[in-house]
Design a protein around this motif. Structure first.
Motif, PDB file in Angstrom:
ATOM      1  N   UNK A 126       6.271  -2.358   5.469  1.00  0.00           N
ATOM      2  CA  UNK A 126       5.825  -1.721   4.473  1.00  0.00           C
ATOM      3  C   UNK A 126       4.379  -1.202   4.382  1.00  0.00           C
ATOM      4  N   UNK A 127       3.512  -2.034   4.529  1.00  0.00           N
ATOM      5  CA  UNK A 127       2.136  -1.860   5.034  1.00  0.00           C
ATOM      6  C   UNK A 127       1.866  -0.770   5.968  1.00  0.00           C
ATOM      7  N   UNK A 128       2.587  -1.150   7.235  1.00  0.00           N
ATOM      8  CA  UNK A 128       2.413  -0.460   8.307  1.00  0.00           C
ATOM      9  C   UNK A 128       2.967   0.952   8.158  1.00  0.00           C
ATOM     10  N   UNK A 129       4.120   0.958   7.670  1.00  0.00           N
ATOM     11  CA  UNK A 129       4.661   2.369   7.415  1.00  0.00           C
ATOM     12  C   UNK A 129       4.037   3.207   6.430  1.00  0.00           C
ATOM     13  N   UNK A 130       3.331   2.788   5.633  1.00  0.00           N
ATOM     14  CA  UNK A 130       2.846   3.373   4.411  1.00  0.00           C
ATOM     15  C   UNK A 130       1.379   3.875   5.050  1.00  0.00           C
ATOM     16  N   UNK A 131       0.916   3.076   5.820  1.00  0.00           N
ATOM     17  CA  UNK A 131      -0.462   3.648   6.701  1.00  0.00           C
ATOM     18  C   UNK A 131      -0.105   4.786   7.579  1.00  0.00           C
ATOM     19  N   UNK A 132       1.031   4.482   8.429  1.00  0.00           N
ATOM     20  CA  UNK A 132       1.400   5.538   9.317  1.00  0.00           C
ATOM     21  C   UNK A 132       1.842   6.955   8.620  1.00  0.00           C
ATOM     22  N   UNK A 133       2.580   6.708   7.317  1.00  0.00           N
ATOM     23  CA  UNK A 133       2.704   7.928   6.750  1.00  0.00           C
ATOM     24  C   UNK A 133       1.393   8.616   6.115  1.00  0.00           C
ATOM     25  N   UNK A 134       0.491   7.835   5.566  1.00  0.00           N
ATOM     26  CA  UNK A 134      -0.820   8.345   5.208  1.00  0.00           C
ATOM     27  C   UNK A 134      -1.521   8.852   6.406  1.00  0.00           C
ATOM     28  N   UNK A 135      -1.590   8.474   7.482  1.00  0.00           N
ATOM     29  CA  UNK A 135      -2.121   9.040   8.357  1.00  0.00           C
ATOM     30  C   UNK A 135      -1.577  10.522   8.889  1.00  0.00           C
TER      31      UNK A 135
ATOM     32  N   UNK B 123      -6.866   7.206  -0.962  1.00  0.00           N
ATOM     33  CA  UNK B 123      -6.219   6.239  -1.914  1.00  0.00           C
ATOM     34  C   UNK B 123      -4.821   6.230  -2.046  1.00  0.00           C
ATOM     35  N   UNK B 124      -4.195   6.008  -0.877  1.00  0.00           N
ATOM     36  CA  UNK B 124      -2.787   6.106  -1.169  1.00  0.00           C
ATOM     37  C   UNK B 124      -2.191   4.964  -1.877  1.00  0.00           C
ATOM     38  N   UNK B 125      -1.565   5.363  -3.062  1.00  0.00           N
ATOM     39  CA  UNK B 125      -0.901   4.253  -3.862  1.00  0.00           C
ATOM     40  C   UNK B 125       0.082   3.467  -3.275  1.00  0.00           C
ATOM     41  N   UNK B 126       0.761   4.199  -2.130  1.00  0.00           N
ATOM     42  CA  UNK B 126       1.596   3.228  -1.371  1.00  0.00           C
ATOM     43  C   UNK B 126       1.059   2.027  -0.555  1.00  0.00           C
ATOM     44  N   UNK B 127       0.151   2.627   0.056  1.00  0.00           N
ATOM     45  CA  UNK B 127      -0.673   1.536   0.992  1.00  0.00           C
ATOM     46  C   UNK B 127      -1.207   0.412  -0.005  1.00  0.00           C
ATOM     47  N   UNK B 128      -1.927   0.821  -1.080  1.00  0.00           N
ATOM     48  CA  UNK B 128      -2.255  -0.247  -2.014  1.00  0.00           C
ATOM     49  C   UNK B 128      -1.117  -0.909  -2.740  1.00  0.00           C
ATOM     50  N   UNK B 129      -0.175  -0.530  -2.994  1.00  0.00           N
ATOM     51  CA  UNK B 129       0.961  -1.168  -3.595  1.00  0.00           C
ATOM     52  C   UNK B 129       1.463  -2.152  -2.352  1.00  0.00           C
ATOM     53  N   UNK B 130       1.788  -1.671  -1.159  1.00  0.00           N
ATOM     54  CA  UNK B 130       2.497  -2.388  -0.362  1.00  0.00           C
ATOM     55  C   UNK B 130       1.459  -3.720   0.135  1.00  0.00           C
ATOM     56  N   UNK B 131       0.099  -3.366   0.160  1.00  0.00           N
ATOM     57  CA  UNK B 131      -0.620  -4.641   0.254  1.00  0.00           C
ATOM     58  C   UNK B 131      -0.830  -5.378  -0.667  1.00  0.00           C
ATOM     59  N   UNK B 132      -0.616  -5.050  -1.852  1.00  0.00           N
ATOM     60  CA  UNK B 132      -0.669  -5.896  -3.167  1.00  0.00           C
ATOM     61  C   UNK B 132       0.486  -6.840  -3.109  1.00  0.00           C
ATOM     62  N   UNK B 133       1.725  -6.213  -2.584  1.00  0.00           N
ATOM     63  CA  UNK B 133       2.696  -6.859  -2.731  1.00  0.00           C
ATOM     64  C   UNK B 133       2.906  -8.062  -1.539  1.00  0.00           C
TER      65      UNK B 133
END
Ligand SMILES: [Zn+2]
Ligand SMILES: [Zn+2]
Ligand SMILES: [Zn+2]
Ligand SMILES: [Zn+2]
Lengths: 158, 158
Positions: A126-135, B123-133
């Motif tokens: 999830x972290x990896x994907x969300x980072x990829x998406x953001x990039x 400040x991607x909430x998805x990244x933040x949330x996935x990291x928090x999780x």
DNA sequence: AGCCGTATCGTTACTTTATAACATACGACC
DNA sequence: GGTCGTATGTTATAAAGTAACGATACGGCT
């Protein structure tokens, strides 16, 4: 360096360390690269530690056997081990840890306890994907990722 | 330091820089902390740059006006600005950038172009949330996050 | 075996990044 | 005016990382 201060956790067992070295040897052989004695020594020191080690910590330990060893030797070995994915660098600590899944390249996330120095290497998709998406949303092509959370591990909160 | 090499992007306009300083002043006043001249100077240098700056880059620039200024002064100002969330430190570059949203504390993700040196603060909430999780799943309590992707920005790929 | 090209390592010196320690200045408060 | 707390000046040094160059080891070839 001395990252952790409060609690002492068990050092990795000699068995674990040997297994990690064996695996490293196998991987290097498969890849046609040389895990020379110096590189092996550096990896052994890192894997035998329960804490991330700075380059000069490693240097100091190696000097027990090799009193005249100098920084460039250590940094060269570290470069090799990083390239082969056998270790990771923790940028926020200027320190190195062994990789737990060196068989294939990957991006990791690290949870670093400021109290005991424990480092947890995660590979959350999830972290990896969300980072990829953001990039991707910015048209950015990532080559390397540094993801490190500093805080307190479960044990140190109790 | 000189992070970017290939392309030159426009420096932040004087107007932008002044606005950022004004905001910093307002925030510090609200918080009851002092944006002293040294701190203000350091912030001004950082905000006026189109690139992340190392502490010694900042030092060098300040020396134009203040020839005898020494590293501790700069590092102390940087510590203050980091604490107040007015700047961020890029661990993978040992360099500092101004924060684009200093009004409230936050965790950011940085896209850092190795070609031109551009830094994009997300400040991607998805990244933040996935990291928090991920942290939560380990019972880990994060205090600070370092999330940096190195690669090539959209412009430098074209 | 001997030769050659390359990878690795040794060695010296140095650069860059960051901090410790202690002295001084300055305003706020009594 | 004296005391306290915060910020800064100043000197020195620690910690992290690299450049440069020569020596040596290794692998592939004849
Ligand atoms: Zn790993
Ligand atoms: Zn812990
Ligand atoms: Zn920010
Ligand atoms: Zn770019």
């Amino acid at each position: 360096m001395n990252v952790g201060k409060h609690y002492t956790r068990p050092m990795p067992s000699a068995t674990e360390t040997r297994k990690a070295l064996k695996l490293a040897e196998k991987l290097c052989q498969e890849r046609g690269v040389r895990l020379t004695p110096q590189r092996r020594n550096v990896l052994a020191v890192i894997n035998a530690s329960d804490q991330p080690l700075g380059a000069y910590d490693i240097l100091e330990q190696l000097r027990a056997q090799q009193p005249r060893i100098a920084p460039p030797t250590v940094y060269r070995a570290l470069d090799f081990l990083l390239t082969e994915g056998l270790i990771h660098k923790l940028e926020s600590l200027h320190a190195f840890v062994g990789c737990h899944h060196p068989d294939h390249p990957h991006h990791s996330q690290f949870l670093i306890c400021e109290d005991c120095g424990e480092v947890d290497e995660l590979h959350s998709p999830l972290v990896r994907d969300s980072l990829d998406d953001a990039a991707k949303a910015r048209g950015f092509a990532p080559k390397h990722s540094t993801v490190e959370l500093l805080g307190r591990c479960a044990r140190c909160q109790a």
